[in-house]
Design a protein around this motif. Structure first.
Motif, PDB file in Angstrom:
ATOM      1  N   THR A 117       0.833  -1.210   0.000  1.00  0.00           N
ATOM      2  CA  THR A 117       0.000   0.000   0.000  1.00  0.00           C
ATOM      3  C   THR A 117       0.862   1.252   0.000  1.00  0.00           C
ATOM      4  O   THR A 117       0.569   2.237  -0.689  1.00  0.00           O
ATOM      5  CB  THR A 117      -0.932   0.003   1.220  1.00  0.00           C
ATOM      6  N   ALA A 118       1.957   1.230   0.764  1.00  0.00           N
ATOM      7  CA  ALA A 118       2.830   2.399   0.850  1.00  0.00           C
ATOM      8  C   ALA A 118       3.484   2.700  -0.495  1.00  0.00           C
ATOM      9  O   ALA A 118       3.547   3.863  -0.927  1.00  0.00           O
ATOM     10  CB  ALA A 118       3.892   2.177   1.923  1.00  0.00           C
ATOM     11  N   THR A 172       2.878   2.570  11.177  1.00  0.00           N
ATOM     12  CA  THR A 172       2.816   1.565  10.110  1.00  0.00           C
ATOM     13  C   THR A 172       3.528   2.058   8.854  1.00  0.00           C
ATOM     14  O   THR A 172       4.241   1.307   8.178  1.00  0.00           O
ATOM     15  CB  THR A 172       1.349   1.240   9.779  1.00  0.00           C
ATOM     16  N   THR A 173       3.337   3.328   8.548  1.00  0.00           N
ATOM     17  CA  THR A 173       3.991   3.912   7.365  1.00  0.00           C
ATOM     18  C   THR A 173       5.510   3.871   7.500  1.00  0.00           C
ATOM     19  O   THR A 173       6.226   3.503   6.557  1.00  0.00           O
ATOM     20  CB  THR A 173       3.528   5.361   7.164  1.00  0.00           C
ATOM     21  N   GLY A 178      -2.007   6.879   1.892  1.00  0.00           N
ATOM     22  CA  GLY A 178      -2.178   5.436   1.998  1.00  0.00           C
ATOM     23  C   GLY A 178      -3.184   5.027   3.056  1.00  0.00           C
ATOM     24  O   GLY A 178      -3.495   3.835   3.176  1.00  0.00           O
ATOM     25  N   ASP A 179      -3.669   6.008   3.827  1.00  0.00           N
ATOM     26  CA  ASP A 179      -4.614   5.737   4.918  1.00  0.00           C
ATOM     27  C   ASP A 179      -4.001   4.742   5.904  1.00  0.00           C
ATOM     28  O   ASP A 179      -4.663   3.806   6.375  1.00  0.00           O
ATOM     29  CB  ASP A 179      -5.936   5.213   4.363  1.00  0.00           C
ATOM     30  N   LEU A 180      -2.722   4.969   6.193  1.00  0.00           N
ATOM     31  CA  LEU A 180      -1.999   4.141   7.153  1.00  0.00           C
ATOM     32  C   LEU A 180      -1.610   5.004   8.348  1.00  0.00           C
ATOM     33  O   LEU A 180      -1.404   6.216   8.211  1.00  0.00           O
ATOM     34  CB  LEU A 180      -0.714   3.574   6.520  1.00  0.00           C
ATOM     35  N   ARG A 185      -8.027  11.253  -4.094  1.00  0.00           N
ATOM     36  CA  ARG A 185      -8.903  12.114  -3.297  1.00  0.00           C
ATOM     37  C   ARG A 185      -8.213  12.495  -1.990  1.00  0.00           C
ATOM     38  O   ARG A 185      -8.223  13.657  -1.570  1.00  0.00           O
ATOM     39  CB  ARG A 185     -10.211  11.381  -3.000  1.00  0.00           C
ATOM     40  N   ARG A 186      -7.623  11.507  -1.314  1.00  0.00           N
ATOM     41  CA  ARG A 186      -6.951  11.805  -0.040  1.00  0.00           C
ATOM     42  C   ARG A 186      -5.737  12.708  -0.266  1.00  0.00           C
ATOM     43  O   ARG A 186      -5.451  13.598   0.551  1.00  0.00           O
ATOM     44  CB  ARG A 186      -6.535  10.504   0.649  1.00  0.00           C
TER      45      ARG A 186
END
Length: 891
Positions: free
Chosen positions: A218-219, A245-246, A239-241, A293-294
């Motif tokens: 995801t990253a 976690t990132t 990434g909505d992490l 969008r994010r």
């Protein structure tokens, strides 16, 4: 662990072709491995490490070495098979160990054992690794081997441009991606033409993602969506992490070299554009939309520049949010000249969000048409502008008409361009702004195309004043350069030079970002400077304009800039540079540059090829000349007439014995005995060609007419080059009348003029012509100096055609010099002694000889004593008898 093994596995036979192609440019490195194999056959073991970036070709080189070893009957085994190898201690063995950087700790012990074996037995240990990812334990192992003197390193660097072209089999595509690919074979293929090679490169890059956990994957996908340097905090949001976690995911990605530190700490970036594009294309659409969008939301919260936000808005625009459309339009304005193709993407996304005729709709449509024009999508731009002109009014209509006029001008349709510019001025309510200035420039160009130079200068000077009034320095430059051209054709050269100098000063003081807003200005300046015979300045400005085209992607004007640049380089005698420029122009137009550009490119290429290697390769330049004529057809436009005139002149150069045909071709193109279809600035050149043709057929009336017309035109448009053509035309007139002294005088004036005008090809031609004229009447004085200068110029220009002509003239000079050397007894005497002997043998007394040669009687007597001694005679009578009976021709 996947790596750069896409270039050939150690035992995969169906990749043989790929391996061979990937070894392009690796001659030195292959030689090192072949040397190691030769030593192995002699019983000497070694450790050789092949190192480099991902995709640089390490695995391919190792595979090639292994294949060569097998072909020589040497066993090749992986590292884990060393302890079980059946070969005896004295039997050569090759151990291949790729991806040393990715070995687990327990595998490092096997590597160490293989390296020790290479030291103690006749085995060759071949290693491959990425230095950036090498763990400490492997680094320590290599350091020990190097310290012992048993490790040889073979680093792999980038391929050259030529090697990249060979690798891809597509020189144009290779050149376009070379800089981005950094010369790396993997990236060249990934960014190169579609096909099996690209598919394998993409597969290899995707293979590097194998084994990533969900968060790391995801990253790296979020990093690809961001498309540039990022901070961990931004990546976490996209990434909505969570932040922890990132950071953990980034540790994994940097360890695998998928993400690297960017130039500005603490920013990071995906390793390479090719990797980013492969990852981005495979992000699921819903996930990609959400990430964009994010990204837009987070960048807006951070008040990031609109150009950063616009990419994400374009990919995930919300029709219910008016600010998304204005963001895209604002970004497009900022990127219009720096990256018009990006502006097109933004504006097309913006137009989809707007209602027809609503707020910002007209603005976005006009901008979109301009962006399409700048990015080379001229047909799309023209279609949109045609639609807009029927629906909009006022300043938007005037702006659309200004762009339409520019488009038609670049197509060579000057009548239509002028009509649109006049309509644009009529649509304006205020005539003192940037649009008005642009429309006056278009009208100046139209008037120039129909030879109404007074009107052209009026509009150009009006445009310059308007541009100056609102601080548009580049627009002012454009108008001044156009005004200078009109002034030149009106015979006001001082004014033309002042205006051109002012335009050049504006360009030289401006930065690239400002100049990119109007590259037509630099094109106009280069053309004007070329006509003013400031060839070095013209080339400098056109080179800068061409570089800006390449950097910004403004394709629409680039072919014209390159065409003018190539002709400038041809006139300067820079033949190789001219051909390289023409190749670039051809690559851009790709057979779709419009008849004007394509015909001129073909004609300039024909002339350049002729001077470079004409007599040795006639088919090549002749094919290009024929292509130019084919495009021209029956057109009577100014550009078509010019192409036909150049073709006729080239025919005369190629075959002077067929001067009558060349003369007919030139007169047919130029409009008869007064050259009525040709601008006055061009006439001296064509008059010179016609005078030469007339001289070739012994037509004194013709040479006189063309010399007089050339002198008249050169007097109206005085410049060193125009006068030089007129002097050369007069030289031919004197030649046909056997007035050699006057011919040589005219030739010397022409030489001086072409040298001042920086016309090296014409200068060299004139030196060779005057040498031929002098030799034709047995005059050898100064010929050697002329030929020395011509030979130097031919070498500087890279012209085999001129060099061959100079060699023939040199041969003629040598033969004539030998034929004029004294024969018999005369050869025994010095030059002064021959003079005295000739006068004495004609019956002159010593006193008369002394008076004739401005010598003392005593000096004459001394010389006469030497003459008697050398010829073995005792008196005047014997001297006369010897010279008459044995001396041959009297010198």
């Amino acid at each position: 662990m996947a790596d750069d093994r896409q270039y050939g596995g150690l035992s995969t036979s169906d990749r043989a072709t790929e391996e061979t192609s990937a070894l392009v440019g690796r001659t030195t490195e292959t030689g090192e491995l072949l040397k190691a194999l030769a030593e192995l056959r002699a019983g000497i073991g070694r450790v050789v490490a092949v190192t480099g970036e991902p995709g640089i070709g390490k695995s391919t080189l190792l595979a090639a070495a292994a294949a060569r070893a097998r072909a020589d009957g040497i066993p090749v085994v992986p590292v884990e098979a060393v302890v079980d190898a059946t070969a005896g201690p004295d039997v050569p063995l090759v151990v291949v160990m790729d991806d040393l950087h990715a070995l687990h700790r327990e595998e490092v012990a096997l590597a160490e054992r293989a390296m020790r074996s290479a030291i103690t037995t006749p085995s060759l240990c071949l290693l491959g690794y990425r230095p950036r990812q090498l763990p400490p334990v492997s680094a320590e192992l290599l350091a020990r081997a190097e310290a012992s003197g048993h490790l040889a390193s073979v680093p792999l660097g980038p391929l050259s441009r030529e090697e990249a072209a060979h690798l891809l089999g597509d020189p144009l595509r290779a050149n376009s991606v070379y800089d981005d690919a950094l010369g790396n074979p993997l990236y060249l293929k990934a960014l190169g033409p579609k096909g099996p090679a690209q598919d394998r490169a993409v597969t290899a890059i995707l293979g590097e993602l194998a084994g990533l956990d969900e968060h790391a994957l995801t990253a790296v996908q979020a990093a690809a969506v961001l498309d540039g340097p990022f901070q961990p905090e931004l990546l976490a949001a996209v990434g909505d992490l969570g932040m922890a976690t990132t950071l953990s995911a980034l540790d994994v990605l940097t360890h695998l070299d998928l993400v690297r530190p960017a130039e500005r700490a603490p920013y990071l970036a995906v390793r390479h554009r090719a990797v980013r594009e492969v990852v981005y294309e495979r992000v699921p659409p819903s996930q990609r939309h959400a990430m964009h969008r994010r990204a837009e939301t987070e960048l807006a919260r951070r008040t990031a520049p609109v150009t950063l936000r616009a990419r994400h808005v374009a990919q995930a625009a919300d029709p219910s949010r008016p600010d998304h459309a204005t963001t895209l339009i604002s970004a497009a304005r900022s990127e219009l000249f720096d990256s018009p193709s990006t502006a097109v993407d933004h504006l097309e996304a913006a137009v989809a969000l707007l209602s027809d005729g609503g707020e910002h709709w007209y603005e976005a449509q006009v901008l979109l048409a301009r962006a399409r024009m700048l990015s080379g999508k001229e047909a799309d731009a023209r279609a949109l502008l045609d639609t807009l002109r029927s629906t909009i009014t006022g300043s938007h209509e005037a702006a659309a008409l200004a762009d339409s006029s520019r488009l038609e001008r670049h197509r060579g349709r000057h009548t239509e361009a002028g009509a649109m510019a006049r309509a644009g001025l009529a649509a304006l309510t205020e005539h003192n702004g940037a649009i008005a200035a642009a429309l006056h420039v278009e009208l100046a160009d139209h008037a120039y195309s129909v030879r109404d130079y007074d009107t052209s200068r009026h509009h150009a000077e009006t445009a310059a004043a308007l541009a100056r009034g609102h601080g548009d320095r580049v627009g002012e430059c454009h108008a001044l350069a156009q005004a200078a051209l009109a002034s030149l054709f009106l015979g006001d050269q001082p004014r033309a030079r002042r205006q051109a100098t002012a335009a050049a000063d504006l360009v030289d003081a401006a930065g690239d970002s400002l100049l990119s807003t109007n590259l037509d200005a630099m094109l106009q300046l280069g053309m004007t400077e070329g006509m003013l015979e400031r060839l070095d300045d013209a080339e400098r400005h056109l080179q800068r304009a061409a570089a800006l085209c390449g950097r910004t992607g403004q394709v629409y004007v680039e072919p014209n800039i390159l065409t003018v640049l190539s002709n400038t380089q041809l006139r300067s005698g820079r033949l190789r540079a001219a051909l390289a420029t023409l190749d670039r122009a051809d690559a851009i137009t790709a057979g779709d540059g419009g008849p004007v550009t394509e015909a001129i490119i073909a004609m300039v290429r024909a002339e350049t090829l002729f001077w470079q290697d004409g007599a040795r390769d006639q088919k090549t330049w002749q094919a290009s000349a024929d292509r130019a004529l084919e495009i021209v057809g029956g057109s009577q436009a100014a550009w078509a007439i010019s192409v036909r005139c150049f073709h006729a002149e080239l025919a005369l150069h190629a075959d002077p014995s067929n001067a009558a045909r060349a003369r007919w071709l030139l007169l047919d193109a130029a409009g008869g005995d007064e050259l009525s279809r040709v601008a006055g600035w061009r006439k001296p050149r064509w008059c010179d060609a016609l005078a030469r043709a007339a001289a070739a057929v012994s037509d004194p009336a013709g040479t006189a007419h063309w010399a007089e017309l050339a002198e008249s035109c050169a007097g109206q448009l005085p410049s060193p080059g125009r006068r030089a053509f007129a002097h050369r035309a007069r030289m031919w007139d004197h030649v046909v009348r056997s007035d050699i002294d006057s011919a040589l005088h005219s030739a010397r004036n022409a030489i001086e003029g072409f040298a001042a005008g920086e016309e090296r090809i014409e200068l060299c031609r004139t030196l060779l012509d005057v040498a031929e004229v002098a030799l034709s009447v047995g005059r050898t004085q100064d010929v050697a100096d002329w030929l020395d200068r011509a030979e130097v110029l031919a070498g500087q220009c890279g012209s085999a055609q001129l060099a061959d002509t100079a060699a023939r003239r040199r041969h003629d000079l040598t033969n004539q010099t030998r034929s004029l050397e004294p024969q018999g007894p005369w050869a025994l005497l010095s030059g002064r002694e021959r003079e005295i002997a000739r006068l004495v043998s004609n019956g002159m007394t010593n006193h008369r000889v002394a008076e004739s040669l401005f010598l003392s009687v005593r000096t004459v007597e001394t010389h006469l004593s030497q003459i008697y001694r050398k010829l073995g005679v005792a008196n005047r009578a014997s001297l006369t008898h010897v010279l008459l009976t044995e001396g041959g021709e009297n010198p």
